[in-house]
Design a protein around this motif. Sequence first.
Motif, PDB file in Angstrom:
ATOM      1  N   GLY A  45       0.815  -1.210   0.000  1.00  0.00           N
ATOM      2  CA  GLY A  45       0.000   0.000   0.000  1.00  0.00           C
ATOM      3  C   GLY A  45       0.847   1.257   0.000  1.00  0.00           C
ATOM      4  N   THR A  46       0.176   2.372  -0.102  1.00  0.00           N
ATOM      5  CA  THR A  46       0.883   3.655  -0.159  1.00  0.00           C
ATOM      6  C   THR A  46       1.478   4.057   1.178  1.00  0.00           C
ATOM      7  N   SER A  47       1.033   3.437   2.277  1.00  0.00           N
ATOM      8  CA  SER A  47       1.604   3.776   3.586  1.00  0.00           C
ATOM      9  C   SER A  47       2.966   3.118   3.799  1.00  0.00           C
ATOM     10  N   THR A  48       3.300   2.138   2.984  1.00  0.00           N
ATOM     11  CA  THR A  48       4.608   1.477   3.070  1.00  0.00           C
ATOM     12  C   THR A  48       5.594   2.227   2.189  1.00  0.00           C
ATOM     13  N   VAL A  49       6.751   2.536   2.750  1.00  0.00           N
ATOM     14  CA  VAL A  49       7.774   3.247   1.983  1.00  0.00           C
ATOM     15  C   VAL A  49       8.887   2.289   1.592  1.00  0.00           C
ATOM     16  N   VAL A  50       9.656   2.675   0.602  1.00  0.00           N
ATOM     17  CA  VAL A  50      10.843   1.918   0.197  1.00  0.00           C
ATOM     18  C   VAL A  50      12.049   2.642   0.779  1.00  0.00           C
ATOM     19  N   ARG A  51      12.805   1.925   1.589  1.00  0.00           N
ATOM     20  CA  ARG A  51      13.988   2.496   2.230  1.00  0.00           C
ATOM     21  C   ARG A  51      15.213   2.196   1.375  1.00  0.00           C
ATOM     22  N   HIS A  52      16.024   3.221   1.146  1.00  0.00           N
ATOM     23  CA  HIS A  52      17.272   3.070   0.395  1.00  0.00           C
ATOM     24  C   HIS A  52      18.411   2.915   1.391  1.00  0.00           C
ATOM     25  N   ARG A  53      18.939   1.715   1.528  1.00  0.00           N
ATOM     26  CA  ARG A  53      20.047   1.486   2.459  1.00  0.00           C
ATOM     27  C   ARG A  53      21.300   2.242   2.020  1.00  0.00           C
ATOM     28  N   CYS A  54      21.404   2.551   0.741  1.00  0.00           N
ATOM     29  CA  CYS A  54      22.558   3.277   0.212  1.00  0.00           C
ATOM     30  C   CYS A  54      22.373   4.793   0.312  1.00  0.00           C
ATOM     31  N   HIS A  55      21.189   5.240   0.687  1.00  0.00           N
ATOM     32  CA  HIS A  55      20.844   6.661   0.822  1.00  0.00           C
ATOM     33  C   HIS A  55      20.967   7.408  -0.501  1.00  0.00           C
ATOM     34  N   ASN A  56      20.749   6.703  -1.601  1.00  0.00           N
ATOM     35  CA  ASN A  56      20.739   7.302  -2.936  1.00  0.00           C
ATOM     36  C   ASN A  56      19.337   7.112  -3.498  1.00  0.00           C
ATOM     37  N   ARG A  57      18.533   8.167  -3.492  1.00  0.00           N
ATOM     38  CA  ARG A  57      17.129   8.074  -3.876  1.00  0.00           C
ATOM     39  C   ARG A  57      16.949   7.638  -5.339  1.00  0.00           C
ATOM     40  N   ARG A  58      17.946   7.872  -6.165  1.00  0.00           N
ATOM     41  CA  ARG A  58      17.853   7.475  -7.575  1.00  0.00           C
ATOM     42  C   ARG A  58      18.163   6.000  -7.797  1.00  0.00           C
ATOM     43  N   CYS A  59      18.698   5.311  -6.809  1.00  0.00           N
ATOM     44  CA  CYS A  59      19.113   3.913  -6.935  1.00  0.00           C
ATOM     45  C   CYS A  59      17.904   2.977  -6.984  1.00  0.00           C
ATOM     46  N   PHE A  60      17.944   2.004  -7.903  1.00  0.00           N
ATOM     47  CA  PHE A  60      16.908   0.974  -7.937  1.00  0.00           C
ATOM     48  C   PHE A  60      17.511  -0.427  -7.958  1.00  0.00           C
ATOM     49  N   ASN A  61      18.689  -0.576  -7.356  1.00  0.00           N
ATOM     50  CA  ASN A  61      19.304  -1.882  -7.157  1.00  0.00           C
ATOM     51  C   ASN A  61      18.527  -2.568  -6.030  1.00  0.00           C
ATOM     52  N   PRO A  62      17.864  -3.704  -6.298  1.00  0.00           N
ATOM     53  CA  PRO A  62      17.036  -4.330  -5.264  1.00  0.00           C
ATOM     54  C   PRO A  62      17.809  -4.762  -4.020  1.00  0.00           C
ATOM     55  N   GLU A  63      19.121  -4.943  -4.146  1.00  0.00           N
ATOM     56  CA  GLU A  63      19.933  -5.289  -2.977  1.00  0.00           C
ATOM     57  C   GLU A  63      20.042  -4.126  -2.000  1.00  0.00           C
ATOM     58  N   HIS A  64      19.778  -2.914  -2.455  1.00  0.00           N
ATOM     59  CA  HIS A  64      19.884  -1.717  -1.621  1.00  0.00           C
ATOM     60  C   HIS A  64      18.529  -1.262  -1.083  1.00  0.00           C
ATOM     61  N   LEU A  65      17.455  -1.949  -1.438  1.00  0.00           N
ATOM     62  CA  LEU A  65      16.105  -1.502  -1.097  1.00  0.00           C
ATOM     63  C   LEU A  65      15.436  -2.450  -0.123  1.00  0.00           C
ATOM     64  N   GLU A  66      14.591  -1.898   0.735  1.00  0.00           N
ATOM     65  CA  GLU A  66      13.754  -2.718   1.612  1.00  0.00           C
ATOM     66  C   GLU A  66      12.512  -1.915   1.984  1.00  0.00           C
ATOM     67  N   PHE A  67      11.438  -2.624   2.298  1.00  0.00           N
ATOM     68  CA  PHE A  67      10.205  -1.977   2.705  1.00  0.00           C
ATOM     69  C   PHE A  67      10.288  -1.569   4.164  1.00  0.00           C
ATOM     70  N   GLY A  68       9.543  -0.544   4.524  1.00  0.00           N
ATOM     71  CA  GLY A  68       9.495  -0.110   5.915  1.00  0.00           C
ATOM     72  C   GLY A  68       8.443   0.959   6.102  1.00  0.00           C
ATOM     73  N   THR A  69       8.451   1.549   7.265  1.00  0.00           N
ATOM     74  CA  THR A  69       7.531   2.640   7.582  1.00  0.00           C
ATOM     75  C   THR A  69       8.255   3.966   7.436  1.00  0.00           C
ATOM     76  N   GLN A  70       7.498   5.046   7.512  1.00  0.00           N
ATOM     77  CA  GLN A  70       8.138   6.358   7.472  1.00  0.00           C
ATOM     78  C   GLN A  70       9.037   6.558   8.688  1.00  0.00           C
ATOM     79  N   ALA A  71       8.650   5.990   9.838  1.00  0.00           N
ATOM     80  CA  ALA A  71       9.487   6.086  11.039  1.00  0.00           C
ATOM     81  C   ALA A  71      10.817   5.365  10.820  1.00  0.00           C
ATOM     82  N   ASP A  72      10.784   4.181  10.186  1.00  0.00           N
ATOM     83  CA  ASP A  72      12.024   3.462   9.863  1.00  0.00           C
ATOM     84  C   ASP A  72      12.912   4.305   8.963  1.00  0.00           C
ATOM     85  N   ASN A  73      12.298   4.914   7.967  1.00  0.00           N
ATOM     86  CA  ASN A  73      13.026   5.723   6.998  1.00  0.00           C
ATOM     87  C   ASN A  73      13.685   6.915   7.684  1.00  0.00           C
ATOM     88  N   LYS A  74      12.961   7.572   8.584  1.00  0.00           N
ATOM     89  CA  LYS A  74      13.498   8.725   9.295  1.00  0.00           C
ATOM     90  C   LYS A  74      14.638   8.304  10.220  1.00  0.00           C
TER      91      LYS A  74
END
Length: 90
Positions: A45-74
Amino acid sequence: MIDLVREAQNCLTRTTAEPAKVRFLGRQLAAYRFVLCVVEEVAVGTSTVVRHRCHNRRCFNPEHLEFGTQADNKRDDWEFAANGVDFDLL
């Protein structure tokens, strides 16, 4: 032709200034969100965010991405600001 670039920390990006977009079922989505949903075989859903472990918002390497909440992202942002690196990527 798609202009893919592999950056530092093995990030997979395009040469655009903004995150890449894809069109799926008539909707435009961020490429990183679409890629992670396909790889994980899940629709989120739209309430789930995609967290970039590499902190590069343009990155779409699935190894660098994980689902989480906005609190996790912050929390990721605060930890990165304090420590400067995600040691899991080293």
